[in-house]
Design a protein around this motif. Sequence first.
Motif, PDB file in Angstrom:
ATOM      1  N   PHE A  15       6.370 141.112  57.549  1.00 28.50           N
ATOM      2  CA  PHE A  15       4.957 141.095  57.928  1.00 28.50           C
ATOM      3  C   PHE A  15       4.573 142.359  58.707  1.00 28.50           C
ATOM      4  CE2 PHE A  15       4.745 136.149  57.906  1.00 28.50           C
ATOM      5  CZ  PHE A  15       4.650 136.187  56.516  1.00 28.50           C
ATOM      6  N   TYR A  16       5.454 142.792  59.605  1.00 24.66           N
ATOM      7  CA  TYR A  16       5.147 143.991  60.393  1.00 24.66           C
ATOM      8  C   TYR A  16       5.090 145.239  59.511  1.00 24.66           C
ATOM      9  CZ  TYR A  16       5.604 141.497  64.841  1.00 24.66           C
ATOM     10  OH  TYR A  16       5.423 140.643  65.905  1.00 24.66           O
ATOM     11  N   VAL A  17       5.992 145.314  58.548  1.00 31.64           N
ATOM     12  CA  VAL A  17       5.953 146.445  57.614  1.00 31.64           C
ATOM     13  C   VAL A  17       4.659 146.431  56.819  1.00 31.64           C
ATOM     14  CG1 VAL A  17       7.029 147.459  55.570  1.00 31.64           C
ATOM     15  CG2 VAL A  17       8.455 146.641  57.448  1.00 31.64           C
ATOM     16  N   LEU A  18       4.275 145.263  56.326  1.00 31.62           N
ATOM     17  CA  LEU A  18       3.032 145.151  55.554  1.00 31.62           C
ATOM     18  C   LEU A  18       1.821 145.415  56.439  1.00 31.62           C
ATOM     19  CD1 LEU A  18       3.877 142.053  53.321  1.00 31.62           C
ATOM     20  CD2 LEU A  18       3.828 144.461  52.659  1.00 31.62           C
ATOM     21  N   LEU A  19       1.899 145.012  57.700  1.00 28.78           N
ATOM     22  CA  LEU A  19       0.798 145.310  58.626  1.00 28.78           C
ATOM     23  C   LEU A  19       0.650 146.814  58.814  1.00 28.78           C
ATOM     24  CD1 LEU A  19      -1.353 144.438  60.678  1.00 28.78           C
ATOM     25  CD2 LEU A  19       0.471 144.310  62.396  1.00 28.78           C
ATOM     26  N   ALA A  20       1.779 147.508  58.952  1.00 31.06           N
ATOM     27  CA  ALA A  20       1.733 148.968  59.076  1.00 31.06           C
ATOM     28  C   ALA A  20       1.139 149.591  57.809  1.00 31.06           C
ATOM     29  CB  ALA A  20       3.135 149.518  59.329  1.00 31.06           C
ATOM     30  N   THR A  25      -3.446 152.122  55.152  1.00 32.94           N
ATOM     31  CA  THR A  25      -4.373 152.105  54.014  1.00 32.94           C
ATOM     32  C   THR A  25      -5.815 152.188  54.474  1.00 32.94           C
ATOM     33  OG1 THR A  25      -2.870 150.844  52.609  1.00 32.94           O
ATOM     34  CG2 THR A  25      -5.203 150.742  52.067  1.00 32.94           C
ATOM     35  N   TRP A  26      -6.199 151.335  55.408  1.00 28.48           N
ATOM     36  CA  TRP A  26      -7.602 151.313  55.844  1.00 28.48           C
ATOM     37  C   TRP A  26      -7.960 152.538  56.665  1.00 28.48           C
ATOM     38  CZ3 TRP A  26     -11.038 148.587  53.481  1.00 28.48           C
ATOM     39  CH2 TRP A  26     -10.646 147.433  52.808  1.00 28.48           C
ATOM     40  N   THR A  27      -6.994 153.095  57.381  1.00 28.00           N
ATOM     41  CA  THR A  27      -7.256 154.357  58.084  1.00 28.00           C
ATOM     42  C   THR A  27      -7.556 155.469  57.091  1.00 28.00           C
ATOM     43  OG1 THR A  27      -5.807 153.707  59.917  1.00 28.00           O
ATOM     44  CG2 THR A  27      -6.311 156.045  59.693  1.00 28.00           C
ATOM     45  N   LEU A  28      -6.748 155.539  56.030  1.00 28.21           N
ATOM     46  CA  LEU A  28      -6.981 156.558  55.005  1.00 28.21           C
ATOM     47  C   LEU A  28      -8.296 156.320  54.274  1.00 28.21           C
ATOM     48  CD1 LEU A  28      -3.413 157.031  53.480  1.00 28.21           C
ATOM     49  CD2 LEU A  28      -4.794 158.764  54.629  1.00 28.21           C
ATOM     50  N   ILE A  29      -8.623 155.057  54.001  1.00 24.44           N
ATOM     51  CA  ILE A  29      -9.874 154.756  53.303  1.00 24.44           C
ATOM     52  C   ILE A  29     -11.076 155.232  54.127  1.00 24.44           C
ATOM     53  CG2 ILE A  29     -11.402 152.869  52.603  1.00 24.44           C
ATOM     54  CD1 ILE A  29      -8.928 151.352  51.656  1.00 24.44           C
ATOM     55  N   ALA A 126      -1.074 155.757  46.951  1.00 28.79           N
ATOM     56  CA  ALA A 126      -0.386 155.357  45.723  1.00 28.79           C
ATOM     57  C   ALA A 126       0.963 154.717  46.031  1.00 28.79           C
ATOM     58  CB  ALA A 126      -0.202 156.568  44.810  1.00 28.79           C
ATOM     59  N   SER A 127       1.679 155.268  47.013  1.00 33.56           N
ATOM     60  CA  SER A 127       2.985 154.719  47.381  1.00 33.56           C
ATOM     61  C   SER A 127       2.847 153.318  47.955  1.00 33.56           C
ATOM     62  CB  SER A 127       3.678 155.641  48.392  1.00 33.56           C
ATOM     63  OG  SER A 127       3.888 156.931  47.840  1.00 33.56           O
ATOM     64  N   ILE A 128       1.847 153.116  48.814  1.00 26.77           N
ATOM     65  CA  ILE A 128       1.630 151.787  49.399  1.00 26.77           C
ATOM     66  C   ILE A 128       1.248 150.799  48.308  1.00 26.77           C
ATOM     67  CG2 ILE A 128       0.117 150.437  50.908  1.00 26.77           C
ATOM     68  CD1 ILE A 128       0.025 152.849  52.781  1.00 26.77           C
ATOM     69  N   GLY A 129       0.368 151.218  47.411  1.00 30.72           N
ATOM     70  CA  GLY A 129      -0.062 150.325  46.345  1.00 30.72           C
ATOM     71  C   GLY A 129       1.076 149.901  45.432  1.00 30.72           C
ATOM     72  N   SER A 130       2.048 150.770  45.256  1.00 33.92           N
ATOM     73  CA  SER A 130       3.153 150.443  44.343  1.00 33.92           C
ATOM     74  C   SER A 130       4.310 149.718  45.035  1.00 33.92           C
ATOM     75  CB  SER A 130       3.681 151.726  43.688  1.00 33.92           C
ATOM     76  OG  SER A 130       4.169 152.636  44.668  1.00 33.92           O
ATOM     77  N   VAL A 171       4.449 133.344  51.604  1.00 28.70           N
ATOM     78  CA  VAL A 171       3.314 134.040  52.220  1.00 28.70           C
ATOM     79  C   VAL A 171       3.536 135.550  52.202  1.00 28.70           C
ATOM     80  CG1 VAL A 171       2.100 134.414  54.399  1.00 28.70           C
ATOM     81  CG2 VAL A 171       2.622 132.096  53.656  1.00 28.70           C
ATOM     82  N   ALA A 172       4.785 135.994  52.321  1.00 29.08           N
ATOM     83  CA  ALA A 172       5.084 137.431  52.334  1.00 29.08           C
ATOM     84  C   ALA A 172       4.647 138.089  51.030  1.00 29.08           C
ATOM     85  CB  ALA A 172       6.578 137.644  52.561  1.00 29.08           C
ATOM     86  N   THR A 173       4.891 137.427  49.905  1.00 32.57           N
ATOM     87  CA  THR A 173       4.464 137.992  48.623  1.00 32.57           C
ATOM     88  C   THR A 173       2.945 138.062  48.543  1.00 32.57           C
ATOM     89  OG1 THR A 173       6.436 137.188  47.474  1.00 32.57           O
ATOM     90  CG2 THR A 173       4.522 137.678  46.130  1.00 32.57           C
ATOM     91  N   ALA A 174       2.284 137.018  49.002  1.00 33.40           N
ATOM     92  CA  ALA A 174       0.825 137.006  48.967  1.00 33.40           C
ATOM     93  C   ALA A 174       0.250 138.144  49.806  1.00 33.40           C
ATOM     94  CB  ALA A 174       0.303 135.654  49.466  1.00 33.40           C
ATOM     95  N   ILE A 175       0.820 138.357  50.988  1.00 36.30           N
ATOM     96  CA  ILE A 175       0.324 139.437  51.845  1.00 36.30           C
ATOM     97  C   ILE A 175       0.623 140.796  51.217  1.00 36.30           C
ATOM     98  CG2 ILE A 175       0.605 140.542  54.091  1.00 36.30           C
ATOM     99  CD1 ILE A 175       1.073 137.821  55.304  1.00 36.30           C
ATOM    100  N   GLY A 176       1.791 140.924  50.585  1.00 30.79           N
ATOM    101  CA  GLY A 176       2.116 142.186  49.919  1.00 30.79           C
ATOM    102  C   GLY A 176       1.111 142.538  48.846  1.00 30.79           C
ATOM    103  N   ILE A 177       0.697 141.543  48.070  1.00 26.45           N
ATOM    104  CA  ILE A 177      -0.315 141.790  47.030  1.00 26.45           C
ATOM    105  C   ILE A 177      -1.659 142.115  47.664  1.00 26.45           C
ATOM    106  CG2 ILE A 177      -1.589 140.714  45.139  1.00 26.45           C
ATOM    107  CD1 ILE A 177       0.939 139.086  44.538  1.00 26.45           C
ATOM    108  N   ALA A 178      -1.991 141.401  48.753  1.00 25.89           N
ATOM    109  CA  ALA A 178      -3.264 141.644  49.429  1.00 25.89           C
ATOM    110  C   ALA A 178      -3.330 143.049  50.020  1.00 25.89           C
ATOM    111  CB  ALA A 178      -3.471 140.604  50.540  1.00 25.89           C
ATOM    112  N   VAL A 179      -2.197 143.579  50.446  1.00 23.22           N
ATOM    113  CA  VAL A 179      -2.156 144.941  50.973  1.00 23.22           C
ATOM    114  C   VAL A 179      -2.234 145.964  49.840  1.00 23.22           C
ATOM    115  CG1 VAL A 179      -0.693 146.623  52.170  1.00 23.22           C
ATOM    116  CG2 VAL A 179      -0.926 144.300  53.070  1.00 23.22           C
ATOM    117  N   ALA A 180      -1.597 145.655  48.709  1.00 23.45           N
ATOM    118  CA  ALA A 180      -1.526 146.617  47.612  1.00 23.45           C
ATOM    119  C   ALA A 180      -2.863 146.804  46.908  1.00 23.45           C
ATOM    120  CB  ALA A 180      -0.468 146.175  46.602  1.00 23.45           C
ATOM    121  N   VAL A 181      -3.635 145.733  46.768  1.00 23.20           N
ATOM    122  CA  VAL A 181      -4.881 145.813  45.992  1.00 23.20           C
ATOM    123  C   VAL A 181      -5.858 146.848  46.561  1.00 23.20           C
ATOM    124  CG1 VAL A 181      -6.939 144.539  45.307  1.00 23.20           C
ATOM    125  CG2 VAL A 181      -4.682 143.519  44.979  1.00 23.20           C
ATOM    126  N   PRO A 182      -6.193 146.818  47.863  1.00 23.00           N
ATOM    127  CA  PRO A 182      -7.098 147.846  48.389  1.00 23.00           C
ATOM    128  C   PRO A 182      -6.543 149.260  48.234  1.00 23.00           C
ATOM    129  CG  PRO A 182      -6.860 146.051  49.950  1.00 23.00           C
ATOM    130  CD  PRO A 182      -5.816 145.850  48.905  1.00 23.00           C
TER     131      PRO A 182
END
Length: 221
Positions: A15-20, A25-29, A126-130, A171-182
Amino acid sequence: MLHHISPTVIVDGTFYVLLAFSVATWTLIIFKSWQFWKNSAWNRLFNSAFWASATLAEADALPASAFRGPQARIARQGLAWLAESRQVSAKSLKFRGTPSELLEQSLFVQMQEEQHLMESGLTLLASIGSTAPFVGLFGTVLGIMHAMHQITESGSTSLDVVAGPIGDALVATAIGIAVAVPAVLAYNFFLRRVKLQRAGLENFVTSFMHAALSTDAQDKE
């Protein structure tokens, strides 16, 4: 072995890795949105001032506040090259060749630098998304492995034993997908913006060269 590590530590670490990843992602956006908006606004203002000038000398005399943005920096590079080429009495290797080709090369070098600035951060998106879905999947797999280990130790397959750890792991997989989509959507959007702005820079370079070459031809006459 991994089964000696607490499942909570593994899932929380994921979760902490995905939070980072999400924060990056949102900082770059936000930053890239501001960057492209700023470049577009400055390019419009510079175009209005530059092409309203009667000569390149008049354009070069524009206030420093007008020379902001990618097109302005390309124009400044071209004007500086023209001024330097006219002042050099003994031509150095830097000015050996056809003036039009040398000017074009100078402009395109600056344009490539502007493109690198526009593309900065896109590789991270691109790296985060993949990788984000795989990070989430990694946490899920390890969480399920620990759930299976707990079932083996307890000898019970009741929902009380199985549901909690497996639910937390999924839940970890769901959060990973939620992070990757944006990240993926932002990457595709900004890549399109880079292509559009590069096309605008290429058009400006062509127009600048026409203006510079026609001015040189008039000066020789």
